[in-house]
Design an enzyme around this catalytic site. Structure first.
Site, PDB file in Angstrom:
ATOM      1  N   CYS A  51       0.964  -1.245  -0.027  1.00 39.67           N
ATOM      2  CA  CYS A  51       0.017  -0.095  -0.027  1.00 39.67           C
ATOM      3  C   CYS A  51       0.907   1.237   0.049  1.00 39.67           C
ATOM      4  O   CYS A  51       1.621   1.423   1.029  1.00 39.67           O
ATOM      5  CB  CYS A  51      -0.737  -0.051   1.133  1.00 39.67           C
ATOM      6  SG  CYS A  51      -1.733   1.657   1.294  1.00 39.67           S
ATOM      7  N   CYS A  54       0.449   3.376   3.159  1.00 38.40           N
ATOM      8  CA  CYS A  54       1.170   2.919   4.425  1.00 38.40           C
ATOM      9  C   CYS A  54       2.295   3.496   5.132  1.00 38.40           C
ATOM     10  O   CYS A  54       3.234   3.662   4.024  1.00 38.40           O
ATOM     11  CB  CYS A  54       1.105   1.297   4.635  1.00 38.40           C
ATOM     12  SG  CYS A  54      -0.319   0.556   4.953  1.00 38.40           S
ATOM     13  N   HIS A 116      -3.783   0.704   8.276  1.00 35.07           N
ATOM     14  CA  HIS A 116      -4.319   0.421   6.822  1.00 35.07           C
ATOM     15  C   HIS A 116      -5.796  -0.259   6.918  1.00 35.07           C
ATOM     16  O   HIS A 116      -6.591  -0.033   5.826  1.00 35.07           O
ATOM     17  CB  HIS A 116      -3.432  -0.711   6.181  1.00 35.07           C
ATOM     18  CG  HIS A 116      -3.691  -0.998   4.730  1.00 35.07           C
ATOM     19  ND1 HIS A 116      -3.566  -0.211   3.816  1.00 35.07           N
ATOM     20  CD2 HIS A 116      -4.445  -2.101   4.544  1.00 35.07           C
ATOM     21  CE1 HIS A 116      -4.048  -0.955   2.748  1.00 35.07           C
ATOM     22  NE2 HIS A 116      -4.417  -1.918   3.012  1.00 35.07           N
ATOM     23  N   ASN A 156     -13.660   9.120  -1.170  1.00 33.39           N
ATOM     24  CA  ASN A 156     -14.565   8.294  -1.765  1.00 33.39           C
ATOM     25  C   ASN A 156     -14.128   6.904  -1.222  1.00 33.39           C
ATOM     26  O   ASN A 156     -13.126   6.497  -0.859  1.00 33.39           O
ATOM     27  CB  ASN A 156     -14.017   7.863  -3.090  1.00 33.39           C
ATOM     28  CG  ASN A 156     -14.333   8.848  -4.405  1.00 33.39           C
ATOM     29  OD1 ASN A 156     -15.383   9.367  -4.173  1.00 33.39           O
ATOM     30  ND2 ASN A 156     -13.582   9.298  -5.276  1.00 33.39           N
ATOM     31  N   SER A 164      -9.382   3.542  -5.261  1.00 34.73           N
ATOM     32  CA  SER A 164      -8.327   2.445  -5.747  1.00 34.73           C
ATOM     33  C   SER A 164      -7.804   1.929  -4.403  1.00 34.73           C
ATOM     34  O   SER A 164      -7.038   0.778  -4.684  1.00 34.73           O
ATOM     35  CB  SER A 164      -7.337   3.136  -6.610  1.00 34.73           C
ATOM     36  OG  SER A 164      -7.143   4.348  -5.898  1.00 34.73           O
ATOM     37  N   HIS A 167      -6.923   2.096   2.098  1.00 34.99           N
ATOM     38  CA  HIS A 167      -6.297   2.897   3.181  1.00 34.99           C
ATOM     39  C   HIS A 167      -7.195   3.942   3.536  1.00 34.99           C
ATOM     40  O   HIS A 167      -7.423   4.685   2.560  1.00 34.99           O
ATOM     41  CB  HIS A 167      -4.726   3.128   3.044  1.00 34.99           C
ATOM     42  CG  HIS A 167      -4.222   3.448   3.928  1.00 34.99           C
ATOM     43  ND1 HIS A 167      -3.045   2.867   4.420  1.00 34.99           N
ATOM     44  CD2 HIS A 167      -4.187   4.807   4.856  1.00 34.99           C
ATOM     45  CE1 HIS A 167      -2.509   3.545   5.547  1.00 34.99           C
ATOM     46  NE2 HIS A 167      -3.208   4.521   5.731  1.00 34.99           N
ATOM     47  N   HIS A 169      -8.118   7.262   3.626  1.00 29.60           N
ATOM     48  CA  HIS A 169      -7.662   8.657   3.215  1.00 29.60           C
ATOM     49  C   HIS A 169      -8.844   9.415   2.511  1.00 29.60           C
ATOM     50  O   HIS A 169      -9.759   8.769   1.973  1.00 29.60           O
ATOM     51  CB  HIS A 169      -6.611   8.341   2.024  1.00 29.60           C
ATOM     52  CG  HIS A 169      -6.898   7.649   0.762  1.00 29.60           C
ATOM     53  ND1 HIS A 169      -7.283   6.252   0.818  1.00 29.60           N
ATOM     54  CD2 HIS A 169      -7.213   8.284  -0.506  1.00 29.60           C
ATOM     55  CE1 HIS A 169      -7.885   6.157  -0.535  1.00 29.60           C
ATOM     56  NE2 HIS A 169      -7.540   7.550  -1.266  1.00 29.60           N
ATOM     57  N   GLN A 171      -9.342  13.182  -0.171  1.00 26.51           N
ATOM     58  CA  GLN A 171      -8.766  14.035  -1.026  1.00 26.51           C
ATOM     59  C   GLN A 171      -9.210  15.579  -0.847  1.00 26.51           C
ATOM     60  O   GLN A 171     -10.478  15.827  -0.337  1.00 26.51           O
ATOM     61  CB  GLN A 171      -9.189  13.753  -2.512  1.00 26.51           C
ATOM     62  CG  GLN A 171      -8.566  12.443  -2.849  1.00 26.51           C
ATOM     63  CD  GLN A 171      -8.706  12.117  -4.196  1.00 26.51           C
ATOM     64  OE1 GLN A 171      -8.120  12.668  -5.069  1.00 26.51           O
ATOM     65  NE2 GLN A 171      -9.361  10.989  -4.493  1.00 26.51           N
TER      66      GLN A 171
HETATM   67 ZN   LIG Z   1      -2.124   1.293   3.680  1.00 24.15          ZN
END
Ligand SMILES: [Zn+2]
Ligand SMILES: [Zn+2]
Length: 343
Positions: A51, A54, A116, A156, A164, A167, A169, A171
Site C-alpha cells: 500500500c 502505509c 491500513h 471516496n 483504488s 487505506h 484517506h 482528497q
Molecule cells: Zn495502507
C-alpha cells in the site's frame, strides 16, 4: 405529510440544486434481476507492504510516504490539476458555443490514519477530530491563495465508488473556479438569503427538527438527516446547528461534534447491511472568492450507492440521465432504517 406522498409517485423539489426528483414509493417490491456486486473483503492487515499510503512505503514516481503517526498530507502524485498553467480563455466568435478556460488547481491526498485496516467508521472520535483539524488547516491554507476560489474536501470509500485503495484517506482539490455543485448551491442560497434575510439551510434545518421524520442522528453541535429531496437511497446531509460558513471557522465544540457525528453516521452505515458501506462524501464550505457569504451554511453530503443489500446498487441511468433523478424507497422510510442503526 399527506398519505398520497407516502404511497404514490410524486416529485420533490431540491431547493439547493433547484431541481426536481421523482419518488416512486410503490416500486420497492419490484423483483431484482439486475447486476449484483461483489462485496469486497475489508482490509484486515494493520500494515500492507503493497500500500503506497502505509507509513514508510514507496509511491509511484519515486516518492516515499514518511513514517507518520497520525495524519499525513501530500500533493497527489497524479494530480488532475496543476497550479502552473498559464491563463488562457477561448470563445469562438464570442458565440458561447465553443468555450474553454484554463483551470489552475492543487490536488492533495490526506491519510486519515497510519493504520491500513481502519476507516472513519472504526477510528476513534479523537482520531477523527485530528482529521477535522487537518481539513480546517488545509482549507485555511488553500483558501488564502489568490489563484484559488474553492476548496473541495471529499472521500471516496469502497471499490464500488472507485476508491483504488482501502487505506483510510480522502482528497482535497482546490480550484481556480467554483465547481458546478457549489456554484448551483451558491446561487440558490444567495437568492434565498436576499429574499428572506436568513440562510436557506438554517431555515431548512429548523423545519426538519420540528418534523423529525427525516432526522437520523444528532449531537449538541450537528444533525444528520435524509434530505427531503434525497436522490440516493441512503443519502444524508450533515448540518451544523449554528451558522458557520467553513470548516476552519468551526470552534472546538463544532469540531468535536463533527468528529462524533461522522463516526455515528459511517459506523451506522456499516450496520445497514452488516457490510462495509461504500459512499462518496464531501463538505460544501463557502467559496473563498473574497465575498462575505452570509448566505452560506457549511454542510456535508454522503452519497452511498447501495439500494437493497450489500450487493445491489442504484444506477443513475436511463430516465435519470435523460429526464430527472428518481428513487424508490421514500426518504422517510430510508430515515427510519438509518435511525435504527445510527442511534
Ligand atoms: Zn495502507
Ligand atoms: Zn452541498
Amino acid at each position: 405529510m399527506l398519505q398520497v406522498f407516502k404511497e404514490s409517485p410524486h416529485r420533490r423539489w431540491n431547493p439547493l440544486r433547484r431541481e426536481w426528483v421523482v419518488v416512486s414509493p410503490h416500486r420497492t417490491q419490484r423483483p431484482w434481476q439486475g447486476q449484483t456486486e461483489e462485496v469486497p473483503a475489508p482490509a484486515t492487515k494493520q500494515y500492507d507492504p503493497e500500500c503506497y499510503l502505509c507509513p514508510g512505503n514507496m509511491r509511484a514516481g519515486g516518492h516515499q510516504t514518511p513514517v507518520y503517526t497520525e495524519t499525513y498530507v501530500f500533493e497527489n502524485d497524479f494530480a488532475a490539476l496543476k497550479s502552473d498553467v498559464p491563463p488562457a480563455e477561448f470563445d469562438l466568435d464570442s458565440a458561447g458555443l465553443l468555450r474553454a478556460t484554463t483551470e489552475r488547481g492543487i490536488c492533495r491526498v490526506l491519510c486519515f490514519d497510519p493504520r491500513h485496516d481502519l476507516t472513519l467508521a472504526t477510528m476513534d472520535v479523537e482520531a477523527i477530530r485530528r482529521v477535522v483539524d487537518v481539513w480546517a488547516e488545509q482549507e485555511l491554507d488553500l483558501s488564502a491563495r489568490d489563484d484559488i476560489r474553492y476548496v473541495q474536501i471529499f472521500e471516496n470509500r469502497g471499490a464500488m465508488m472507485g476508491a483504488s485503495n482501502p487505506h483510510p484517506h480522502g482528497q482535497i482539490w482546490a480550484t481556480e473556479h467554483i465547481p458546478n455543485e457549489p456554484a448551483a448551491e451558491l446561487s440558490s442560497q444567495s437568492d434565498y438569503h436576499a429574499k428572506n434575510g436568513r440562510p436557506l439551510l438554517i431555515d431548512y434545518l429548523e423545519l426538519e427538527l420540528q418534523q423529525r421524520e427525516r432526522v437520523v442522528a444528532e449531537n449538541d453541535a450537528w444533525v444528520a438527516l435524509v434530505p427531503f429531496w434525497a436522490v440516493w437511497p441512503f443519502e444524508t446531509l450533515i448540518l451544523p446547528r449554528t451558522h458557520v460558513r467553513t470548516i476552519h471557522e468551526l470552534d472546538a465544540k463544532g469540531r468535536e461534534g463533527l468528529a462524533a457525528i461522522l463516526k455515528t453516521v459511517t459506523a451506522g452505515y456499516n450496520r445497514v447491511f452488516n457490510a462495509p458501506f461504500p459512499y462518496s462524501m464531501g463538505f460544501h464550505s463557502a467559496p473563498c472568492d473574497g465575498a462575505e457569504h452570509k448566505e452560506w451554511q457549511l454542510h456535508a453530503h454522503f452519497y452511498p450507492p447501495l439500494l437493497r443489500s450489500a450487493t445491489v446498487r442504484k444506477f443513475m441511468v436511463g430516465f435519470e440521465l435523460l429526464g430527472s433523478p428518481q428513487r424508490d424507497i421514500t426518504p422517510e422510510s430510508a430515515a427510519e432504517t438509518l435511525r435504527r442503526v445510527m442511534s
